[in-house]
Design a protein around this motif. Structure first.
Motif, short mmCIF file in Angstrom:
data_model
loop_
_atom_site.label_atom_id
_atom_site.label_comp_id
_atom_site.label_asym_id
_atom_site.label_seq_id
_atom_site.Cartn_x
_atom_site.Cartn_y
_atom_site.Cartn_z
N PRO A 153 -5.37 -1.53 -5.05
CA PRO A 153 -5.46 -2.81 -5.78
C PRO A 153 -4.95 -3.96 -4.91
CG PRO A 153 -4.47 -1.10 -7.15
CD PRO A 153 -4.54 -0.55 -5.77
N GLY A 154 -5.60 -5.11 -5.03
CA GLY A 154 -5.16 -6.29 -4.29
C GLY A 154 -5.53 -6.29 -2.83
N LEU A 155 -6.44 -5.43 -2.44
CA LEU A 155 -6.79 -5.32 -1.02
C LEU A 155 -7.45 -6.58 -0.49
CD1 LEU A 155 -6.79 -3.38 1.41
CD2 LEU A 155 -9.06 -2.63 0.68
N GLY A 156 -8.04 -7.38 -1.37
CA GLY A 156 -8.71 -8.60 -0.92
C GLY A 156 -7.78 -9.54 -0.19
N GLY A 157 -6.49 -9.49 -0.53
CA GLY A 157 -5.54 -10.34 0.16
C GLY A 157 -5.32 -9.95 1.60
N LEU A 158 -5.68 -8.72 1.95
CA LEU A 158 -5.52 -8.25 3.33
C LEU A 158 -6.80 -8.42 4.15
CD1 LEU A 158 -3.99 -6.68 5.58
CD2 LEU A 158 -4.85 -4.57 4.53
N LEU A 159 -7.91 -7.94 3.59
CA LEU A 159 -9.15 -7.92 4.36
C LEU A 159 -10.17 -8.95 3.89
CD1 LEU A 159 -9.67 -4.06 4.73
CD2 LEU A 159 -8.83 -5.65 6.45
N GLY A 160 -10.19 -9.25 2.59
CA GLY A 160 -11.24 -10.13 2.08
C GLY A 160 -12.60 -9.52 2.39
N GLU A 161 -13.45 -10.28 3.05
CA GLU A 161 -14.76 -9.77 3.46
C GLU A 161 -14.75 -9.27 4.90
OE1 GLU A 161 -17.13 -9.44 1.24
OE2 GLU A 161 -15.74 -10.33 -0.22
N ARG A 162 -13.56 -9.25 5.52
CA ARG A 162 -13.47 -8.88 6.93
C ARG A 162 -13.53 -7.37 7.11
NH1 ARG A 162 -8.04 -10.81 9.12
NH2 ARG A 162 -8.92 -10.07 11.09
N ARG A 163 -13.98 -6.98 8.31
CA ARG A 163 -13.84 -5.61 8.80
C ARG A 163 -12.97 -5.71 10.05
NH1 ARG A 163 -19.14 -3.44 10.61
NH2 ARG A 163 -18.94 -1.49 9.45
N VAL A 164 -11.96 -4.89 10.15
CA VAL A 164 -11.11 -4.93 11.32
C VAL A 164 -11.15 -3.58 12.02
CG1 VAL A 164 -9.60 -6.71 10.39
CG2 VAL A 164 -9.02 -4.31 10.03
N LEU A 165 -11.11 -3.62 13.35
CA LEU A 165 -11.16 -2.42 14.17
C LEU A 165 -9.80 -2.26 14.83
CD1 LEU A 165 -13.04 -0.16 15.05
CD2 LEU A 165 -13.79 -1.59 16.96
N LEU A 190 0.85 -1.18 0.00
CA LEU A 190 0.00 0.00 0.00
C LEU A 190 0.89 1.24 0.00
CD1 LEU A 190 -3.20 0.39 2.17
CD2 LEU A 190 -1.74 2.34 1.68
N ASP A 191 0.65 2.16 -0.91
CA ASP A 191 1.45 3.37 -1.00
C ASP A 191 1.46 4.13 0.32
OD1 ASP A 191 2.83 5.54 -2.66
OD2 ASP A 191 1.10 6.60 -1.87
N SER A 192 2.64 4.49 0.80
CA SER A 192 2.77 5.14 2.10
C SER A 192 1.98 6.43 2.18
CB SER A 192 4.24 5.44 2.40
OG SER A 192 4.99 4.26 2.51
N GLU A 193 2.03 7.23 1.11
CA GLU A 193 1.34 8.52 1.13
C GLU A 193 -0.18 8.32 1.18
OE1 GLU A 193 1.00 12.76 0.99
OE2 GLU A 193 2.54 11.33 1.61
#
Length: 380
Positions: free
Chosen positions: A195-207, A136-139
């Motif tokens: 792009p490719g965020l599904g590999g991190l969260l999928g269908e999850r929500r994280v707090l 994920l781009d730092s900025e």
């Protein structure tokens, strides 16, 4: 343990962990930082120094490649170690562990002997999540956190509002990372394409705890590049360069924030962001300190911002706006308005209102990447 390090490098790596080391914890070891010098401590597996701090909710590990004369580890008081590092003369610093968990720190003609604790007392490190992390781009990450972090509550009793929600959104074929925060009086939503965020969260929500997310955000201060993000059931992990951060996720249910987004705010005002922010700062000088109340009066082509304090006096200022509709006057917390403007980079802000007792929506005049909702205040 015996190693030599440049003074500026030493100060920098110790400074990085200060936000995590807990000074007033009931466990004394958590006010310490774990120093490990060894053959695989550097960021590339080369000989070096690894520094770790933990408050049991956040763990940060920084590494620095350097010459190690003798491997070893010890836990030293984080704040005092930083105080020493700041006053050391420029040049080479030598750190040598002695019997009884004492460490001698020498640079130039300066010499310190600092008492520590055994490394075995330090909490175990969490495991690094398996699988390929998401880049994920730092900025991009920094902007998202800066948009919403002020909106999370600082009230520890409201556990589910003390964190920032991260979730995936799919819009018009784009994958978005959304961050949401609220303290019950205001709410902020910020989106960015990842792009490719599904590999991190999928269908999850994280707090994620606000403090932990800000520690991850600090990784972006090191310049351009990507953050590596991955998650387990209990931790969000982030890494960039020679620094890694683990943040324990909150086990709580975040409110259904979409239910509080007003659907009938049809009174629209387009306001110059920079001028509005300056007017709010000027008028807020006279606002009551505890509530920071300001009054916004929309009429014709102008906005009057005013405040009255029984103890101090009053202030008001005007700025030109684009506004159509019947005059309306609404009271708000001025600091909340300034925080909302801080999440917008465009020159023009769109304010959507309904009446004197309903929430206001604040967003960029063009673009849908940020939205803030602020509850009104009753001002007598």
């Amino acid at each position: 343990m015996n190693f030599t390090v440049d003074r500026d490098q030493f100060e920098g790596i110790i400074a990085r962990i200060q936000g995590v080391a807990e000074r007033r914890h009931t466990m004394p070891i958590l006010s310490h930082t774990l120093l490990t010098a060894g053959p695989k401590a550097g960021p590339t597996g080369n000989p070096g120094l690894t520094v770790v701090a933990s408050d049991l909710e956040i763990v940060i590990r920084c590494s620095q490649a350097l010459d190690v004369i003798e491997p070893g580890s010890v836990a030293l008081p984080a704040r005092k170690l930083f105080d020493i590092a700041k006053v050391l003369p420029k040049g080479s610093v030598t750190v040598v562990a002695r019997e009884g968990n004492y460490v001698e720190i020498s640079a130039g003609r300066g010499h310190f002997r600092l008492a520590g604790l055994g490394s075995e007392e330090f909490p175990e490190m969490p495991e690094k999540p398996k699988g390929k992390p998401v880049a994920l781009d730092s900025e991009t990450f920094r902007k998202l956190v800066d948009c919403v972090s002020a909106f999370a509550t600082g009230d520890e009793t409201r556990y589910n509002l003390s964190g920032i929600l991260l979730e995936r959104q799919e819009e018009e074929g784009k994958t978005l990372l959304r961050m949401v925060a609220t303290d019950g009086h205001r709410l902020a939503i910020a989106d960015a394409e990842v792009p490719g965020l599904g590999g991190l969260l999928g269908e999850r929500r994280v707090l994620v705890p606000r403090k932990g997310l800000i520690e991850i955000r600090k990784l972006s201060d090191g310049g351009p590049g990507s953050l590596e993000l991955s998650a387990t059931d209990k931790f969000l992990f982030a890494g960039k360069g020679d620094t890694e951060v683990w943040v324990r996720l909150l086990d709580a249910e975040f409110p259904d924030y979409l239910q509080v987004v007003p659907k009938e705010n049809r009174v629209i005002a387009n306001v110059p962001r920079g001028a509005f922010h300056e007017v709010l700062k000027r008028v807020s000088v006279m606002a009551p300190e505890k509530v920071n109340s300001v009054r916004l009066s929309f009429s014709g082509k102008q906005l009057e911002v005013s405040t009255t304090s029984p103890d101090l006096g009053e202030a008001r200022d005007l700025l030109p706006i684009e506004f159509e509709g019947a005059p309306v006057t609404v009271g708000f917390n001025g600091r909340y308005l300034q925080d909302a403007l801080g999440g917008i980079s465009e020159d023009t802000v769109r304010m959507e209102l309904k009446d004197e007792v309903s929430q206001v929506i604040i967003r960029p005049a063009s673009g849908m990447n940020f939205l803030a909702i602020i509850m009104p205040m009753r001002i007598l």
